[in-house]
Enzyme design. Structure first.
Site, PDB file in Angstrom:
ATOM      1  N   PRO A 268       0.000 118.227  82.427  1.00 26.06           N
ATOM      2  CA  PRO A 268       1.271 117.101  82.446  1.00 26.06           C
ATOM      3  C   PRO A 268       1.255 115.971  81.525  1.00 26.06           C
ATOM      4  O   PRO A 268       0.460 115.081  81.460  1.00 26.06           O
ATOM      5  CB  PRO A 268       0.936 116.689  83.914  1.00 26.06           C
ATOM      6  CG  PRO A 268      -0.657 116.804  84.003  1.00 26.06           C
ATOM      7  CD  PRO A 268      -0.870 118.049  83.248  1.00 26.06           C
ATOM      8  N   ASP A 444      -2.479 113.585  78.100  1.00 23.64           N
ATOM      9  CA  ASP A 444      -2.694 114.506  79.459  1.00 23.64           C
ATOM     10  C   ASP A 444      -3.091 113.661  80.679  1.00 23.64           C
ATOM     11  O   ASP A 444      -4.305 113.145  80.833  1.00 23.64           O
ATOM     12  CB  ASP A 444      -3.993 115.602  78.984  1.00 23.64           C
ATOM     13  CG  ASP A 444      -3.959 116.627  80.237  1.00 23.64           C
ATOM     14  OD1 ASP A 444      -3.538 116.394  81.283  1.00 23.64           O
ATOM     15  OD2 ASP A 444      -4.755 117.972  79.753  1.00 23.64           O
ATOM     16  N   HIS A 445      -2.017 113.659  81.553  1.00 30.99           N
ATOM     17  CA  HIS A 445      -2.041 112.746  82.741  1.00 30.99           C
ATOM     18  C   HIS A 445      -3.516 113.467  83.650  1.00 30.99           C
ATOM     19  O   HIS A 445      -3.613 112.681  84.926  1.00 30.99           O
ATOM     20  CB  HIS A 445      -0.882 112.540  83.421  1.00 30.99           C
ATOM     21  CG  HIS A 445      -0.856 111.507  84.154  1.00 30.99           C
ATOM     22  ND1 HIS A 445      -1.741 110.466  84.429  1.00 30.99           N
ATOM     23  CD2 HIS A 445       0.420 110.780  84.766  1.00 30.99           C
ATOM     24  CE1 HIS A 445      -1.449 109.349  84.945  1.00 30.99           C
ATOM     25  NE2 HIS A 445      -0.122 109.535  84.983  1.00 30.99           N
ATOM     26  N   ARG A 446      -3.954 114.590  83.555  1.00 31.76           N
ATOM     27  CA  ARG A 446      -5.062 115.052  84.379  1.00 31.76           C
ATOM     28  C   ARG A 446      -6.003 114.209  84.029  1.00 31.76           C
ATOM     29  O   ARG A 446      -7.092 114.173  85.106  1.00 31.76           O
ATOM     30  CB  ARG A 446      -5.131 116.696  84.036  1.00 31.76           C
ATOM     31  CG  ARG A 446      -4.106 117.529  84.362  1.00 31.76           C
ATOM     32  CD  ARG A 446      -4.257 118.837  84.099  1.00 31.76           C
ATOM     33  NE  ARG A 446      -4.450 118.962  82.724  1.00 31.76           N
ATOM     34  CZ  ARG A 446      -4.839 120.158  81.999  1.00 31.76           C
ATOM     35  NH1 ARG A 446      -4.957 121.325  82.805  1.00 31.76           N
ATOM     36  NH2 ARG A 446      -4.961 120.387  80.812  1.00 31.76           N
ATOM     37  N   VAL A 448      -6.146 111.384  81.581  1.00 30.64           N
ATOM     38  CA  VAL A 448      -6.059 109.932  81.174  1.00 30.64           C
ATOM     39  C   VAL A 448      -4.990 109.344  82.262  1.00 30.64           C
ATOM     40  O   VAL A 448      -3.839 109.741  82.353  1.00 30.64           O
ATOM     41  CB  VAL A 448      -5.307 110.291  79.713  1.00 30.64           C
ATOM     42  CG1 VAL A 448      -5.274 108.772  79.182  1.00 30.64           C
ATOM     43  CG2 VAL A 448      -6.544 111.002  78.776  1.00 30.64           C
TER      44      VAL A 448
END
Length: 474
Positions: A268, A444-446, A448
């Site tokens: 994401p 990467d929002h997983r 960060v």
């Protein structure tokens, strides 16, 4: 077609450097192939005469297919060329397989150490040793003719007589040594498992230049054919009145498409932007160009952007990580392999500077210059594009302000740098013309969060606005 590593299953033959009837020597580059990641030169592990080229230039060949056969005993009429053949082709191939197996079974002739193959070296020697076979016992399983002869082609045959070990070096390093007239047997290796690196070759050249009292120069081996600079593929002829043209998707373009689709629909993405005054950074660039410590090195804004990002990662190490889906773990990297996106005639590639966090500014400039020049020549190796942790893409060279970059697979962040333009800017309470650019950071929002991504981007901008922070934050 040898396995050049990284799980690649096919390669396209770009150029043959030899023709049937040509004499070749062990280690000589005979062709250039393009994998899904890079162009690679393939050396031949034999001395002999080229018997046949199995595929023309432009053909995509699966790994394991025979692409060239070499007659290693030109004077013997009955000698078969060294090539891998299916067992069903000729009954005589079974005899060749048996002879190869018998030769390999002789303990006295068994080669030691890592053996050269078409690209790189075989598996390193371990402490595990096999029990000697009894003479009365037959092998438990006879390999097929194709497997036996293919093993011979890959350099796993027994040596006829003890010989001095061949220096371990990758094909690009061997080519560099030939170009500089360096005998690899005289070079002291510093790489893992005793492999000679590019730095070792350059060190040998410097040592030779310093030894003005040397009695004689090192003899220059016969150089491998030089590859011409890679050019963009010529467009297919278009018929008059044609409204569409179809271009096969292969090579770097195919790999890029698969990687970008996989990244976009797996990680994401979140992208943040900041516009920053880089006037002081541009002044520092001009000063560094005249600095004696940077003599001969390419100094440009990208160099200081890279250094600024490395400082930001040091202050926020959690950004330098990757997501392990299988293990459901976040892998924190304690090193930075800094990727630099490069547009080449074959498409987009992202080679990286290994251990960039440990490099001084001159060392980083040298590594960046070599990376860019190698990419432009189309000589970037697959290894140079593996193991990246964070990437920079400089879209400003195309005159655009910024973009929303897609993550390189396996990485957590990518920084886009826009064009540096003279714009009106409020500086010390007054509107003045200043050099301004826009930065964009995708992450990467997983793994960060927005806070961490914002801190990293803000730190990069702060360093570029006040370059003295390279010292105060170092």
């Amino acid at each position: 077609m040898p396995d050049v590593g990284e799980g690649l299953t096919e390669a396209e033959i770009l150029k043959w450097y030899v023709q049937p009837g040509d004499t070749v020597t062990d280690g000589q580059v005979v062709c250039e192939v393009e994998t899904a990641k890079a162009a690679v030169e393939l050396p031949i592990p034999y001395d002999g005469v080229v018997h046949e080229l199995r595929f023309p230039e432009g053909t995509t060949v699966d790994v394991g297919e025979v692409i060239i056969s070499v007659n290693v005993a030109p004077g013997a009429a009955a000698e078969q060329p060294q090539t891998a053949q299916p067992a069903a082709e000729e009954p005589a191939a079974k005899d060749a397989a048996a002879a190869t197996t018998a030769a390999a079974a002789a303990p006295a002739d068994e080669p030691t150490g890592r053996q050269p193959v078409l690209v790189g070296y075989g598996v390193a020697e371990t402490s595990t040793k096999r029990r000697p076979r009894k003479g009365a016992q037959a092998p438990a399983q006879q390999p097929t003719a194709r497997a036996a002869v293919q093993g011979e082609l890959n350099g796993h045959h027994a040596a006829a007589a003890p010989a001095a070990p061949r220096p371990l070096a990758k094909p690009p390093v061997r080519k560099l040594a030939k170009d500089l007239g360096v005998d690899l047997a005289t070079v002291t290796p510093t790489g893992p498992d005793g492999i000679i690196t590019r730095e070792d070759v350059h060190a040998a050249v410097s040592l030779a230049a310093a030894s003005v009292a040397a009695p004689a120069a090192v003899p220059v081996p016969q150089q491998a054919p030089q590859a011409e600079p890679v050019q963009a593929p010529a467009p297919a002829p278009v018929a008059a009145g044609a409204r569409e043209t179809r271009v096969p998707v292969k090579g770097v373009r195919k790999a890029t498409a698969q990687a970008m689709v996989g990244s976009a629909f797996t990680a994401p993405h979140v992208t943040e932007f900041v516009t920053v005054d880089v006037t002081r950074t541009m002044r520092l660039v001009e000063e560094l160009k005249s600095d004696k410590d940077m003599a001969g090195l390419r100094v440009n804004p990208l160099l200081l952007v890279a250094k600024a990002l490395l400082v930001a990662i040091r202050r926020n190490p959690e950004i330098n990580a990757s997501w392990d889906e299988a293990a459901q773990e976040i892998v924190l990297k304690h090193y930075v392999n800094l990727g630099i996106a490069a547009a080449t005639p074959r498409g987009l590639i992202v080679p990286n500077i290994k251990d960039a966090h440990d490099k001084t500014l001159p060392e980083l400039a040298a590594a960046l210059g070599e990376l860019v020049s190698t990419a432009r020549e189309g000589k970037t190796t697959p290894a140079a594009m593996q193991g990246g942790t964070v990437t920079i893409t400089n879209v400003g060279v195309f005159g655009v302000d910024t973009g929303t970059p897609i993550l390189n697979p396996g990485e957590s962040a990518i920084l886009a740098v826009g064009a540096i333009k003279l714009q009106p800017w409020v500086h010390k309470g007054k509107v003045k013309p200043r050099q301004v650019t826009t930065l964009a950071l995708s992450f990467d929002h997983r793994l960060v969060d927005g806070e961490l991504g914002s801190k990293v981007l803000a730190d990069v901008a702060a360093v570029l606005e006040q370059p003295k922070r390279l010292i105060t934050w170092a």
